[in-house]
Scaffold this active site. Structure first.
Site, mmCIF file in Angstrom:
data_model
loop_
_atom_site.group_PDB
_atom_site.id
_atom_site.type_symbol
_atom_site.label_atom_id
_atom_site.label_comp_id
_atom_site.label_asym_id
_atom_site.label_seq_id
_atom_site.Cartn_x
_atom_site.Cartn_y
_atom_site.Cartn_z
ATOM 1 N N GLU A 1 0.814 8.593 3.156
ATOM 2 C CA GLU A 1 1.278 9.916 3.074
ATOM 3 C C GLU A 1 2.589 10.107 2.946
ATOM 4 O OE1 GLU A 1 0.473 12.848 5.790
ATOM 5 O OE2 GLU A 1 0.798 14.593 4.438
ATOM 6 N N PHE A 2 3.359 9.082 3.721
ATOM 7 C CA PHE A 2 4.775 9.526 3.837
ATOM 8 C C PHE A 2 5.701 8.438 2.865
ATOM 9 C CE2 PHE A 2 2.944 10.963 7.854
ATOM 10 C CZ PHE A 2 3.491 12.103 7.782
ATOM 11 N N GLY A 3 4.952 7.525 2.484
ATOM 12 C CA GLY A 3 5.827 6.377 1.797
ATOM 13 C C GLY A 3 4.922 5.344 1.616
ATOM 14 N N GLU A 4 5.950 4.070 1.124
ATOM 15 C CA GLU A 4 4.945 2.993 0.937
ATOM 16 C C GLU A 4 4.779 2.269 2.310
ATOM 17 O OE1 GLU A 4 7.941 2.592 -1.449
ATOM 18 O OE2 GLU A 4 6.847 3.481 -3.225
ATOM 19 N N VAL A 5 3.838 1.336 2.146
ATOM 20 C CA VAL A 5 3.705 0.456 3.349
ATOM 21 C C VAL A 5 3.871 -1.038 2.870
ATOM 22 C CG1 VAL A 5 2.063 -0.683 4.663
ATOM 23 C CG2 VAL A 5 1.693 1.719 3.992
ATOM 24 N N LYS B 1 6.038 0.356 7.476
ATOM 25 C CA LYS B 1 5.561 1.684 6.812
ATOM 26 C C LYS B 1 7.124 2.385 6.763
ATOM 27 C CE LYS B 1 1.229 2.421 8.789
ATOM 28 N NZ LYS B 1 0.235 3.195 9.664
ATOM 29 N N ASP C 1 -10.384 9.338 14.628
ATOM 30 C CA ASP C 1 -10.690 8.809 13.037
ATOM 31 C C ASP C 1 -11.155 7.251 13.302
ATOM 32 O OD1 ASP C 1 -10.906 9.084 10.446
ATOM 33 O OD2 ASP C 1 -8.602 9.002 10.017
ATOM 34 N N GLY D 1 0.883 -1.114 -0.088
ATOM 35 C CA GLY D 1 -0.003 -0.028 0.020
ATOM 36 C C GLY D 1 0.679 1.231 -0.136
ATOM 37 N N ALA D 2 0.238 2.531 -0.163
ATOM 38 C CA ALA D 2 0.897 3.705 -0.075
ATOM 39 C C ALA D 2 0.276 4.635 1.019
ATOM 40 C CB ALA D 2 0.853 4.183 -1.444
HETATM 41 N N1 ADE Z 1 -1.630 -2.015 5.893
HETATM 42 C C1 ADE Z 1 -1.323 -1.123 6.826
HETATM 43 N N2 ADE Z 1 -0.818 -1.790 7.897
HETATM 44 C C2 ADE Z 1 -1.033 -2.966 7.823
HETATM 45 C C3 ADE Z 1 -0.744 -4.255 8.745
HETATM 46 N N3 ADE Z 1 -0.162 -4.163 9.757
HETATM 47 N N4 ADE Z 1 -0.740 -5.386 8.207
HETATM 48 C C4 ADE Z 1 -1.469 -5.602 7.021
HETATM 49 N N5 ADE Z 1 -1.450 -4.606 5.964
HETATM 50 C C5 ADE Z 1 -1.353 -3.472 6.482
#
Ligand code: ADE
Length: 1000
Positions: A647-651, A669, A762, A644-645
């Site tokens: 705001e600060f960079g990729e996950v 993250k 949130d 995933g992405a």
């Molecule tokens: N996406 C953001 N955090 C995550 C996490 N802890 N495990 C799986 N997907 C995620």
């Protein structure tokens, strides 16, 4: 009586059906007679076509049209085909051109019987049990040549139930009904075509229709027929028009849903002045009645001393001699001026005169009674009186007295006074009759001083005048002092000054140069004042008259100023030197203290439970990170893929090795390069927060990488990702108990956070992560940063960025975030979960969401939602934040439901009527009468008010506003609020039940 219009149906009848068509016709008539489709517009119904249908068959000997006449001599059109013995059948039946009209989305409902191939001997291989439905859209309404290739297939239609030889024998007719969507159609119309490939079918009716939200009345507004959008997830917003004699309170709106249902009523109209609501219309008030406010209240009888002769009166007129003051509400009786005061008595001592009287016998029907006291001085002839002027002092004042007494000071000795006491009320001004007064004559002949005689000017300078005078002659009592009154001759009318002197002379200072002043003097003794002396006029000097004295004064002032300034400088230096260190020490102590006690929103920590510490209270954010998060050596992390992405960079997902432990899957993250210090601090704030938590339903922080690049936050891996997309992907796959289990987990995590004093702000399904065991964990911490990152967060008028649909009204309106506002968001998460990730409030705009919440609208129960859960949601969405459940209540409520799963069996759509409603959830009762409801909110004392105002059903109160409640006689604001807040909750229940077609 069979009319053969196409082909040869006899053999089909003989061979395969043997069905008496009268049987079909009876069945059809019965079926259509009791089916109402108020939200459908029929484009074609073969059962309603009186003449020939004129449908075409290809080839001619494929389908057969059979038209039978019913008992009313109306044709019943049926199409049959049954070439089950012959291979490679391709028989087409095509409808006439069907106009689309206003439709965007069209449905075809087919009713047919289909023969079971197994029940026909010797047909295996050639006999089929399906047929195909096609359409072709075109603007041409005249018959065009049939070309199968031009047709688009809609579906293969199979029977739910096919019939056998035995069914025929037993005269059992297995009629199938199938509905298919046709299109979307963009042209003016279309043809339907039915392809038989070797089945034995009787097509007994075809109904083509589109859906509409039908013309309706809601909240005293009418809404026109409305065609839903093609896109089933978006609603059509429709503005209502107020019925006659009604006016908009808030723009009435409804949303037209894809299925032709009206949703989300917003705003409303109310009956105008002089009109009251009766069965959805506004009727004029009868003579003798009135309605002064637009609103859903009833006409009221004219108040005492007023009348209305006409229908539809907004106000009742006052009888002669009675009046209504400007600020009197129209509900108030008309009133009149009071009678005069009674029994005036007085008591005079040496210096004061005390007057007292009894209130008038008739107050005129009002409570705003006041008195004015007027003083006159009369000579020997009582007809020649003059007003006393300003020399008397009245305590508290001469006019607008609320109490029936006044004290008069500074009166002159040896004088006759007449005091007139007048009673007034709020309508005295309106009456043309003379004022009711009571007079009393008082003589102050008690030997006070006589007049001060001549007042002399001794000298005058530019700004001063020195005066002297003689002692009054007739003084039997000692003079206490003299009052000297003076004013500029030119400006007498504007103001005067006065001063006192004990001696027989005075120097009056502060005067203007070259200006003429008027002076007069009176003596004060223990028995009162003398009259004033005659007026004397004297003028101040010009610029040259007193230069020397002035210079002397200037010198004194300058010397004092210089001295004062020097002292100030010395003192300031002293404090700076001695105080600075102390200030620094105090500031430091304060910051440490603050950190220790910085609980969000006044949170008071639970004994034995850790308290959340806001990382922003650390001057150095890196210190906060290392206090709460472990530093991980990056060599222990293996990044595997991007998931995933942020705001600060990729996950990313990956693995974390810890010496002596099993490698674990983690989410990582990252902070992308090129960040500024502020971004690094914001990024790591989340770790500083998460690192303080340790709970099975809060995402666990494994550690951080801050000493090398990229900076990383490493957390436990949640295999199923975020809850909203997980639910959408698995729509309808879970049992209610599984869903409640998820909700219980989230509530438990939130209870932990609120016990620690952390407010999430949130909470939404997108911020909940799900692992492979369906355990839900709260994630996304970091306050403002989280909101910056949240695509749902929108800017509010107060400038904050807020996820409107998930946020409690007080947090939207004035940023009042608390665990109670988190409880509101939790209710929305419940709704998201129970609707498998549906968007709260669908496609409504944020503005409409805010408005509808303010109006009292709440999300209805998702399909299949147990009553108990929807009621918990409604509980979380109470306007009054103090009335919302605490997370600890939510957890124990859900635990109870899980332990007693039968409590989840009653779905909202199952409620058949309130009196029989299950009542298995005692905490969240549904009420059945106004009395019950008032009892439940401890407002039983107002039962009569509601009854007297004509509110006898729960329906009738559902739109009452705080003003309406006040109007029926609930005067205490706290009670008004409690009642209206409860009505709002009740309205949701009513709304929901009414939406489902039940009646209270
Ligand atoms: N996406 C953001 N955090 C995550 C996490 N802890 N495990 C799986 N997907 C995620």
């Amino acid at each position: 009586m069979v009319e053969r219009s196409l082909g040869n149906p006899v053999c089909i009848l003989d061979m395969s059906f043997g069905v008496k068509f009268s049987l079909i016709s009876l069945l059809l008539r019965a079926l259509f007679a009791d089916s109402s489709h108020s939200n459908q517009v029929v484009l074609l119904d073969t059962t309603a076509v009186l003449g020939e249908l004129g449908w075409k068959t290809y080839p001619m000997n494929g389908w057969d049209a059979i038209t039978e006449m019913d008992e009313h001599n109306r044709p019943i059109h049926t199409f049959q085909v049954c070439h089950v013995m012959e291979p490679n059948q391709n028989n087409w039946l095509r409808s006439n051109w069907i106009s689309r009209e206003a439709a965007q989305k069209v449905y075809a409902e087919l009713r047919f019987t289909l023969r079971d191939c197994n029940s026909i001997p010797w047909v295996s291989g050639t006999c089929k049990e399906t047929f195909n439905l096609f359409y072709m859209e075109t603007d041409e309404s005249h018959a065009i040549k049939f070309k199968p290739a031009q047709y688009t297939k809609i579906d293969t239609i199979a029977a739910d139930e096919s019939f056998t030889q035995m069914d025929l024998g037993d005269r059992i007719l297995k009629l199938n009904t199938e509905v298919r969507e046709v299109g979307p159609i963009n042209r003016k119309g279309f043809y339907l075509a039915f392809q038989d490939i070797g089945a034995c079918i009787a097509l007994v009716s075809v109904r083509v229709y589109y859906k509409k939200c039908p013309f309706t009345f809601r909240n005293l507004a009418t809404f026109p027929d409305t065609i839903p959008r093609v896109d089933s997830s978006s609603l059509v917003e429709v503005r209502g028009v107020c019925v006659k004699n009604a006016e908009e309170r808030d723009t009435p709106k409804l949303y037209c849903g894809a299925d032709g249902d009206w949703l989300v009523p917003l705003g409303r109209c109310v009956c105008s002045l002089g009109y009251e609501e009766m069965d959805g219309t506004c009727l004029a008030c009868r003579p003798g009645f009135y309605k002064a406010f637009a609103g859903n209240i009833k006409c009221s009888k004219c108040p005492p001393h007023s009348f209305s002769y006409e229908e539809g009166s907004p106000l009742c007129h006052c009888e002669k001699g009675f009046f209504r003051a400007e600020k009197d509400p129209p509900t108030m009786a008309c009133t009149r001026p009071p009678s005069p005061p009674r029994n005036v008595v007085f008591n005079i001592n040496e210096t004061s005169l005390f007057l007292e009287w009894s209130p008038p016998s008739d107050t005129g029907g009002r409570k705003d009674l006041t008195y004015n006291v007027l003083c006159k001085r009369c000579g020997a002839d009582p007809r020649h009186c003059e007003l006393c002027g300003g020399e008397l002092r009245f305590v508290p004042r001469p006019q607008g007295l609320v109490n029936a007494s006044v004290t008069v000071l500074d009166f002159t000795a040896h004088a006759n006074y007449t005091f007139e006491i007048e009673s007034l009320n709020g309508v005295s001004e309106m009456s043309s009759f003379s004022r009711p007064v009571t007079a009393v004559n008082i003589s102050t002949d008690q030997g006070g001083p006589s007049l001060v005689g001549v007042v002399r000017k001794d000298w005058a300078s530019q700004n001063s005048i020195a005066l002297s005078w003689q002692e009054p002659e007739q003084t039997t009592v000692a003079v206490l002092d003299y009052e000297i009154k003076y004013y500029e001759k030119e400006h007498e009318q504007f103001s005067y000054s006065s001063t006192r002197a004990k001696a027989l002379s005075i120097i009056i200072t502060g005067l203007k140069p070259s200006t003429r002043y008027v002076f007069h003097i009176r003596a004060r003794t223990s028995v009162g004042y003398s009259s004033y002396s005659p007026k004397f006029e004297y003028e101040t000097g010009d610029e040259t008259s007193d230069m020397a004295a002035d210079q002397g004064q200037v010198l004194v002032i300058v010397t004092a100023a210089v001295g004062g300034f020097t002292l100030l400088v010395i003192l300031t230096l002293f404090f700076l030197i001695t105080g600075r260190c102390q200030w620094y020490i105090k500031a430091k102590m304060k910051s440490d203290e603050k950190r220790r006690t910085h609980y969000q929103n006044g949170h008071i920590p639970f004994p034995g439970i850790k308290t959340y510490i806001d990382p922003d209270t650390y001057e150095d954010p890196t210190q906060a990170v290392h206090e709460f998060a472990k530093e991980i050596d990056p060599s222990r992390i293996r990044i595997e893929r991007v998931i995933g992405a942020g705001e600060f960079g990729e996950v990313c997902s990956g693995r974390l090795r810890t010496p002596g432990k099993k490698e674990i899957p983690v989410a990582i993250k990252t902070l992308k390069g090129g960040y500024v210090e502020r971004q690094r601090r914001d990024f790591l704030r989340e770790a500083s927060i998460m690192g303080q938590f340790d709970h099975p339903n809060i995402i666990r922080l494994e550690g951080v990488v801050t000493k090398s690049r990229p900076v990383m936050i490493v957390v436990e891996y949640m295999e199923n990702g975020s809850l909203d997309s997980f639910l959408r992907k698995h729509d309808g796959h879970f049992t209610v108990i599984q869903l409640v289990g998820m909700l219980r987990g989230i509530a438990s995590g939130m209870k932990y956070l609120s016990d620690m004093g952390y407010v999430h702000r949130d909470l939404a399904a997108r911020n909940i992560l799900v692992n492979s065991n369906l355990v839900c964990k709260v994630s996304d911490f970091g306050l403002s940063r989280v909101l910056e990152d949240d695509p749902e967060a929108a800017y509010t008028t107060s400038g904050g960025k807020i996820p409107i649909r998930w946020t409690a009204p007080e947090a939207i309106a004035y940023r009042k975030f608390s665990s109670a506002s988190d409880a509101w968001s939790y209710g929305i998460v419940m709704w998201e979960v129970m609707s498998y990730g549906e968007r709260p409030y669908w496609e409504m705009s944020n503005q409409d969401v805010i408005l509808s919440i303010e109006e009292g609208y709440r999300l209805p129960a998702p399909m299949g939602c147990p009553v108990a859960l929807h009621q918990l949601m409604l509980h979380c969405w109470q306007k009054e934040r103090g009335h919302r459940p605490k997370f600890t209540d939510i957890v124990s409520f859900l635990d109870k439901l899980i332990r007693n799963p039968s409590s989840l069996l009653t779905l909202v759509e199952d409620i058949q009527g309130l009196p029989d409603s299950p009542g298995e959830v005692p905490e969240y009762p549904l009420f059945i009468s106004i009395g019950d409801w008032l009892d439940s909110i401890k407002m039983s004392q107002y039962k009569n008010n509601f009854m007297a105002a004509g509110f006898t059903t729960l329906d009738s109160i559902s739109t009452m506003s705080i003003e309406d409640v006040r109007q029926i006689g609930v005067t205490l604001i706290g009670h008004q609020r409690r009642i209206v807040s409860s009505i709002q909750t009740l309205r949701l229940q009513l709304f929901h039940i009414q939406e489902k077609g039940f009646h209270v």
